[in-house]
Design a protein around this motif. Structure first.
Motif, PDB file in Angstrom:
ATOM      1  N   GLY A  17       0.817  -1.226  -0.039  1.00  0.00           N
ATOM      2  CA  GLY A  17       0.025   0.043  -0.015  1.00  0.00           C
ATOM      3  C   GLY A  17       0.950   1.251  -0.134  1.00  0.00           C
ATOM      4  N   HIS A  18       2.197   1.134   0.460  1.00  0.00           N
ATOM      5  CA  HIS A  18       3.043   2.208   0.475  1.00  0.00           C
ATOM      6  C   HIS A  18       3.625   2.589  -0.803  1.00  0.00           C
ATOM      7  CE1 HIS A  18       3.345   2.950   4.860  1.00  0.00           C
ATOM      8  NE2 HIS A  18       3.064   1.717   4.979  1.00  0.00           N
ATOM      9  N   LEU A  19       3.738   1.721  -1.907  1.00  0.00           N
ATOM     10  CA  LEU A  19       4.336   1.929  -2.882  1.00  0.00           C
ATOM     11  C   LEU A  19       3.394   2.617  -3.961  1.00  0.00           C
ATOM     12  CD1 LEU A  19       6.493  -1.357  -2.986  1.00  0.00           C
ATOM     13  CD2 LEU A  19       6.831   0.715  -2.110  1.00  0.00           C
ATOM     14  N   GLU A  20       3.650   4.058  -4.209  1.00  0.00           N
ATOM     15  CA  GLU A  20       2.667   4.704  -5.026  1.00  0.00           C
ATOM     16  C   GLU A  20       2.791   4.283  -6.573  1.00  0.00           C
ATOM     17  OE1 GLU A  20       5.600   5.861  -3.821  1.00  0.00           O
ATOM     18  OE2 GLU A  20       6.453   6.539  -6.017  1.00  0.00           O
ATOM     19  N   TYR A  21       3.882   3.713  -6.834  1.00  0.00           N
ATOM     20  CA  TYR A  21       4.150   3.595  -8.376  1.00  0.00           C
ATOM     21  C   TYR A  21       3.363   2.314  -8.826  1.00  0.00           C
ATOM     22  CZ  TYR A  21       7.789   0.281  -6.586  1.00  0.00           C
ATOM     23  OH  TYR A  21       8.438  -0.678  -5.898  1.00  0.00           O
ATOM     24  N   LEU A  22       2.822   1.518  -7.716  1.00  0.00           N
ATOM     25  CA  LEU A  22       2.167   0.186  -8.296  1.00  0.00           C
ATOM     26  C   LEU A  22       0.718   0.670  -8.643  1.00  0.00           C
ATOM     27  CD1 LEU A  22       3.317  -2.280  -5.706  1.00  0.00           C
ATOM     28  CD2 LEU A  22       4.149  -2.030  -7.924  1.00  0.00           C
ATOM     29  N   TRP A  23       0.314  -0.267  -9.628  1.00  0.00           N
ATOM     30  CA  TRP A  23      -1.076  -0.247 -10.001  1.00  0.00           C
ATOM     31  C   TRP A  23      -2.003  -0.902  -8.657  1.00  0.00           C
ATOM     32  CZ3 TRP A  23       0.381  -3.842 -14.675  1.00  0.00           C
ATOM     33  CH2 TRP A  23       1.078  -3.021 -15.801  1.00  0.00           C
ATOM     34  N   PRO A  24      -3.316  -0.525  -8.823  1.00  0.00           N
ATOM     35  CA  PRO A  24      -4.128  -0.854  -7.490  1.00  0.00           C
ATOM     36  C   PRO A  24      -4.162  -2.185  -7.630  1.00  0.00           C
ATOM     37  CG  PRO A  24      -5.247   0.801  -8.728  1.00  0.00           C
ATOM     38  CD  PRO A  24      -4.014   0.413  -9.668  1.00  0.00           C
ATOM     39  N   VAL A  25      -4.057  -3.029  -8.632  1.00  0.00           N
ATOM     40  CA  VAL A  25      -4.019  -4.551  -8.447  1.00  0.00           C
ATOM     41  C   VAL A  25      -2.985  -5.120  -7.689  1.00  0.00           C
ATOM     42  CG1 VAL A  25      -2.973  -5.111 -10.700  1.00  0.00           C
ATOM     43  CG2 VAL A  25      -4.554  -6.564  -9.982  1.00  0.00           C
ATOM     44  N   ASN A  26      -1.864  -4.521  -8.011  1.00  0.00           N
ATOM     45  CA  ASN A  26      -0.544  -4.929  -6.974  1.00  0.00           C
ATOM     46  C   ASN A  26      -0.753  -4.339  -5.517  1.00  0.00           C
ATOM     47  OD1 ASN A  26       0.605  -6.487  -9.037  1.00  0.00           O
ATOM     48  ND2 ASN A  26       1.531  -4.680  -9.989  1.00  0.00           N
ATOM     49  N   ARG A  27      -1.165  -3.134  -5.411  1.00  0.00           N
ATOM     50  CA  ARG A  27      -1.026  -2.559  -4.355  1.00  0.00           C
ATOM     51  C   ARG A  27      -2.047  -3.097  -3.068  1.00  0.00           C
ATOM     52  NH1 ARG A  27      -0.677   3.019  -6.262  1.00  0.00           N
ATOM     53  NH2 ARG A  27      -3.025   3.197  -6.007  1.00  0.00           N
ATOM     54  N   GLU A  28      -3.154  -3.635  -3.771  1.00  0.00           N
ATOM     55  CA  GLU A  28      -4.483  -4.192  -3.075  1.00  0.00           C
ATOM     56  C   GLU A  28      -4.173  -5.696  -2.840  1.00  0.00           C
ATOM     57  OE1 GLU A  28      -7.933  -2.586  -4.398  1.00  0.00           O
ATOM     58  OE2 GLU A  28      -6.900  -0.561  -4.121  1.00  0.00           O
ATOM     59  N   MET A  29      -3.107  -6.303  -3.770  1.00  0.00           N
ATOM     60  CA  MET A  29      -2.974  -7.469  -3.885  1.00  0.00           C
ATOM     61  C   MET A  29      -4.200  -8.633  -4.294  1.00  0.00           C
ATOM     62  SD  MET A  29       0.088  -9.084  -2.570  1.00  0.00           S
ATOM     63  CE  MET A  29       1.007  -8.150  -3.782  1.00  0.00           C
ATOM     64  N   ARG A  30      -4.948  -7.782  -5.394  1.00  0.00           N
ATOM     65  CA  ARG A  30      -6.157  -8.484  -5.918  1.00  0.00           C
ATOM     66  C   ARG A  30      -5.919 -10.031  -6.302  1.00  0.00           C
ATOM     67  NH1 ARG A  30      -8.463  -3.249  -9.039  1.00  0.00           N
ATOM     68  NH2 ARG A  30      -8.686  -1.792  -7.310  1.00  0.00           N
ATOM     69  N   LEU A  31      -5.208 -10.154  -6.834  1.00  0.00           N
ATOM     70  CA  LEU A  31      -5.089 -11.651  -7.368  1.00  0.00           C
ATOM     71  C   LEU A  31      -4.543 -12.714  -6.349  1.00  0.00           C
ATOM     72  CD1 LEU A  31      -2.440 -11.948 -10.538  1.00  0.00           C
ATOM     73  CD2 LEU A  31      -5.083 -11.542 -10.200  1.00  0.00           C
ATOM     74  N   MET A  32      -4.060 -12.450  -5.140  1.00  0.00           N
ATOM     75  CA  MET A  32      -4.095 -13.135  -4.050  1.00  0.00           C
ATOM     76  C   MET A  32      -5.228 -13.065  -3.424  1.00  0.00           C
ATOM     77  SD  MET A  32      -1.521 -12.748  -1.035  1.00  0.00           S
ATOM     78  CE  MET A  32      -1.783 -13.990   0.504  1.00  0.00           C
ATOM     79  N   ALA A  33      -5.969 -11.924  -3.199  1.00  0.00           N
ATOM     80  CA  ALA A  33      -7.357 -12.085  -2.441  1.00  0.00           C
ATOM     81  C   ALA A  33      -8.241 -12.915  -3.291  1.00  0.00           C
ATOM     82  CB  ALA A  33      -7.781 -10.416  -2.583  1.00  0.00           C
ATOM     83  N   GLU A  34      -8.337 -12.815  -4.708  1.00  0.00           N
ATOM     84  CA  GLU A  34      -9.283 -13.578  -5.192  1.00  0.00           C
ATOM     85  C   GLU A  34      -8.815 -15.101  -5.206  1.00  0.00           C
ATOM     86  OE1 GLU A  34      -8.890 -12.727  -9.601  1.00  0.00           O
ATOM     87  OE2 GLU A  34      -9.516 -10.769  -8.987  1.00  0.00           O
ATOM     88  N   GLY A  35      -7.609 -15.493  -4.972  1.00  0.00           N
ATOM     89  CA  GLY A  35      -7.098 -16.920  -4.668  1.00  0.00           C
ATOM     90  C   GLY A  35      -7.437 -17.427  -3.618  1.00  0.00           C
ATOM     91  N   GLY A  36      -8.006 -16.464  -2.491  1.00  0.00           N
ATOM     92  CA  GLY A  36      -8.697 -17.074  -1.207  1.00  0.00           C
ATOM     93  C   GLY A  36      -9.938 -17.716  -1.328  1.00  0.00           C
ATOM     94  N   SER A  37      -9.973 -18.675  -2.014  1.00  0.00           N
ATOM     95  CA  SER A  37     -11.358 -19.095  -2.271  1.00  0.00           C
ATOM     96  C   SER A  37     -11.331 -20.621  -2.025  1.00  0.00           C
ATOM     97  CB  SER A  37     -12.175 -18.685  -3.456  1.00  0.00           C
ATOM     98  OG  SER A  37     -13.190 -19.679  -3.926  1.00  0.00           O
ATOM     99  N   ILE A  38     -11.905 -21.505  -1.163  1.00  0.00           N
ATOM    100  CA  ILE A  38     -11.888 -22.764  -1.068  1.00  0.00           C
ATOM    101  C   ILE A  38     -12.877 -23.571  -2.318  1.00  0.00           C
ATOM    102  CG2 ILE A  38     -12.433 -24.885   0.233  1.00  0.00           C
ATOM    103  CD1 ILE A  38     -12.325 -23.167   3.029  1.00  0.00           C
ATOM    104  N   GLU A  39     -13.635 -22.691  -2.621  1.00  0.00           N
ATOM    105  CA  GLU A  39     -14.471 -23.379  -3.880  1.00  0.00           C
ATOM    106  C   GLU A  39     -13.736 -23.316  -4.940  1.00  0.00           C
ATOM    107  OE1 GLU A  39     -18.458 -21.984  -5.820  1.00  0.00           O
ATOM    108  OE2 GLU A  39     -18.240 -20.984  -3.896  1.00  0.00           O
ATOM    109  N   LYS A  40     -13.276 -22.235  -5.443  1.00  0.00           N
ATOM    110  CA  LYS A  40     -12.397 -21.992  -6.666  1.00  0.00           C
ATOM    111  C   LYS A  40     -11.119 -23.023  -6.538  1.00  0.00           C
ATOM    112  CE  LYS A  40     -13.314 -17.307  -7.413  1.00  0.00           C
ATOM    113  NZ  LYS A  40     -12.686 -16.108  -7.546  1.00  0.00           N
ATOM    114  N   ALA A  41     -10.257 -23.046  -5.363  1.00  0.00           N
ATOM    115  CA  ALA A  41      -9.329 -24.121  -5.286  1.00  0.00           C
ATOM    116  C   ALA A  41      -9.778 -25.376  -5.786  1.00  0.00           C
ATOM    117  CB  ALA A  41      -8.866 -24.037  -3.861  1.00  0.00           C
ATOM    118  N   ILE A  42     -10.939 -25.869  -4.734  1.00  0.00           N
ATOM    119  CA  ILE A  42     -11.299 -27.321  -5.240  1.00  0.00           C
ATOM    120  C   ILE A  42     -11.705 -27.636  -6.876  1.00  0.00           C
ATOM    121  CG2 ILE A  42     -13.133 -28.733  -4.925  1.00  0.00           C
ATOM    122  CD1 ILE A  42     -13.433 -27.833  -1.930  1.00  0.00           C
TER     123      ILE A  42
END
Ligand SMILES: [Fe+2]
Ligand SMILES: [Fe+2]
Length: 454
Positions: A413-438
Motif C-alpha cells: 500500500g505504501h508503493l505509490e508507483y504500483l497499480w491498484p491490482v498490486n497495491r491491493e494484492m487483488r490476485l492473491m485476494a481472489e485466490g483465497g477461495s476454497i470453492e475455486k481451489a477445489i
C-alpha cells in the motif's frame, strides 16, 4: 549533462541535503551493526552438523497444524507415527523451498549491491547485503543437511529418484531441451536482444550498471528454483537480472520482491519461533529443526528490515521511475502474485499455490513405505478425497492466507508507483477461495490420474 556529471551531482546532493541524516540511513547502519553482532550462522551450522533424525523423531517439530496433509480425511485416520512423519516432512519441504528461495536471494543481493555501489553514500548498505549473502550460504547448507537426513530416514533413498519422479522430471527436461535444440542459437539471440532492450531502456544510466554483471559478461545469470521458479521462466529472470542490475530504482524495487519471500517465510517460521520459546521456558526438549527455525528467524529479521527499508524508503533517494521502470515493476509483482500467491493448497498449510505442481509429490508419499506402499488405485482415491473435497485443511490454510494477505497489503500500500491490482494484492485476494481451489484441483487431478494410469 554526461552520466559522470549526473553521478557527481548526485553525490553533491547527498552532502548538500544531508541525506545521511535521513532516518533510513540510521536504520541501515543499526541493522548492519546488530546483524554482525548477533549473527547465528555458526550456531545454525553446528545444529545442522550434529543433527540426528532418530534423536528428534519422537517429537513434533512445531504445531501439528504445520503438517503435510493436515486436516484432510487421510490425516484424520493416520497413525501417530504417520502424523509425526507428516509433520517432519512438512518442515523439510518448507525449508527446501526456503533454501531455493535463498539461493535466488544470494544472486540478486549481489546484482543489486553492484548497482548501489555506484551511488554515493550506500557503502553500509552494500556491506550488509554482502553479509546477508554469506549468511544465506550457511542457512541453505543446514536446511539441506536436515532435509536429506530426514528424507532418507522416512522415505528411504528411493525418494530421491523413484520412477514416476524420473518420468516426470525427464518430461520437463525434454521440454527444456526441445526449446533450445530446435534453434541452436536461440539462447544467444535472446541474450543479445535482452541486453539491447535493457540498454535502450536505461540510456544515460550506464554508470550504474552492476559491477557483478560486468564480471559475468559471457552469460546473463539467472535462477530456476524457489520463488523465482514459480514466478516465471529462467529467460524472464535473465531479463530481470539485467534490469535489476541497471538502474538504482529497479535495484531497490527488487527488494519488494524479496520482501514477499521474507513475509511468506515468516508466515510459518514465526510459529516455530514461538514453539522454541515455549519449550525453552518450560525447560523441555527442543527438537533441532525448531531450534534451527528459531535462530534462522533471528538472522532473517535483519534481512526483513533491510527489504522493507530499501523497498519503501531507499528508492525515494533515486531519480523517479520512468514509465518503463514502473511498467516492469508492476509486471513483476503481478507475476509474483499469479505464480506464488493466487491459489490455496489443500494439503500444504501456509502454501498459497494450487496443488497441481505438488501432485507427483503427494503420489510418491502415498506409495512410499510410510503409507505401506499404497496401491495406485488407493493412492489416487485418497488424493482425490484430500485435494478435491472440502475439509478442515482448507480452512486452516485460508487463515494463514488472510494473515499474509493483510500484511502484504499493508506493505505494498505504501508503493505509490504500483497499480491498484498490486497495491491491493487483488490476485492473491481472489485466490483465497476454497470453492475455486477445489474446482481447479478437480481439473488438475483428472489430468494427473490419467498420466499415472496411462
Ligand atoms: Fe536465510
Ligand atoms: Fe534472508
Amino acid at each position: 549533462m554526461t552520466t559522470t556529471n549526473v553521478l557527481n551531482e548526485k553525490n553533491k546532493d547527498f552532502t548538500l541535503f544531508g541525506d545521511k541524516h535521513k532516518k533510513h540511513f540510521q536504520v541501515i547502519e543499526k541493522t548492519y551493526q546488530n546483524n554482525i553482532e548477533s549473527d547465528y550462522t555458526d550456531k545454525i551450522e553446528a545444529l545442522g552438523k550434529d543433527f540426528d533424525y532418530s534423536s528428534n523423531s519422537n517429537h513434533f517439530w512445531g504445531d501439528r497444524e504445520l503438517s503435510t496433509l493436515y486436516g484432510t480425511p487421510l490425516y484424520q485416520q493416520a497413525s501417530h507415527a504417520q502424523k509425526l512423519a507428516l509433520n517432519h516432512l512438512y518442515w523439510v519441504g518448507q525449508y527446501q523451498h526456503t533454501a531455493s528461495a535463498e539461493a535466488n536471494t544470494m544472486l540478486y543481493n549481489q546484482i543489486t549491491s553492484g548497482v548501489f555501489a555506484h551511488v554515493g553514500g550506500y557503502e553500509t548498505l552494500c556491506q550488509e547485503l554482502d553479509f546477508e549473502t554469506t549468511q544465506e550460504r550457511h542457512h541453505i547448507n543446514t536446511f539441506h543437511k536436515i532435509g536429506y537426513k530426514t528424507k532418507i530416514a522416512l522415505l528411504g533413498k528411493e525418494s530421491f529418484g523413484n520412477p514416476l519422479h524420473k518420468k516426470l522430471n525427464n518430461q520437463t527436461q525434454n521440454n527444456l531441451l526441445d526449446k533450445f535444440q530446435k534453434f541452436p542459437n536461440q539462447e544467444e539471440i535472446q541474450d543479445f536482444t535482452f541486453r539491447l532492450i535493457t540498454k535502450l531502456m536505461h540510456q544515460g544510466k550506464e554508470n550504474y550498471y552492476s559491477e557483478y554483471l560486468k564480471h559475468k559478461s559471457d552469460s546473463i545469470p539467472t535462477t530456476t528454483g524457489g520463488l523465482a521458479g514459480i514466478t516465471a521462466s529462467p529467460s524472464v529472470f535473465k531479463y530481470l537480472s539485467l534490469n535489476w542490475g541497471s538502474s538504482p530504482f529497479l535495484a531497490a524495487q527488487y527488494y519488494s520482491v524479496r520482501m514477499v519471500a521474507n513475509m511468506s517465510l515468516k508466515t510459518y517460521e514465526y510459529h516455530y519461533y514461538k514453539q522454541f520459546r515455549d519449550l525453552d521456558r518450560k525447560g523441555e526438549f527442543v527438537p533441532t529443526p525448531i531450534a534451527v527455525s528459531y535462530y534462522h528467524l533471528l538472522d532473517e529479521s535483519f534481512h526483513t528490515t533491510m527489504s522493507q527499508t530499501i523497498a519503501q524508503e531507499v528508492y525515494k533517494d533515486f531519480p523517479k521511475p520512468t514509465m518503463y521502470e514502473k511498467l516492469l515493476s508492476n509486471v513483476v509483482i503481478l507475476l509474483l502474485q499469479r505464480g506464488l500467491l493466487s491459489g490455496l493448497s489443500a494439503a500444504l498449510p501456509a502454501t498459497f499455490r494450487d496443488d497441481v505442481n505438488f501432485m507427483p509429490s503427494y503420489y510418491r508419499l502415498l506409495t512410499s513405505p510410510l503409507f505401506n506402499k499404497m496401491s495406485q488405485e488407493d493412492a489416487l482415491h485418497w488424493m482425490e478425497k484430500c485435494l478435491c473435497e472440502e475439509h478442515e485443511g482448507f480452512h486452516v490454510n485460508l487463515k494463514y492466507q488472510q494473515t499474509l494477505l493483510n500484511d502484504l497489503r499493508r506493505f505494498f500500500g505504501h508503493l505509490e508507483y504500483l497499480w491498484p491490482v498490486n497495491r491491493e494484492m487483488r490476485l492473491m485476494a481472489e485466490g483465497g477461495s476454497i470453492e475455486k481451489a477445489i474446482k481447479r484441483n478437480q481439473i488438475a487431478f483428472q489430468q494427473f490420474a490419467s498420466s499415472v494410469t496411462a
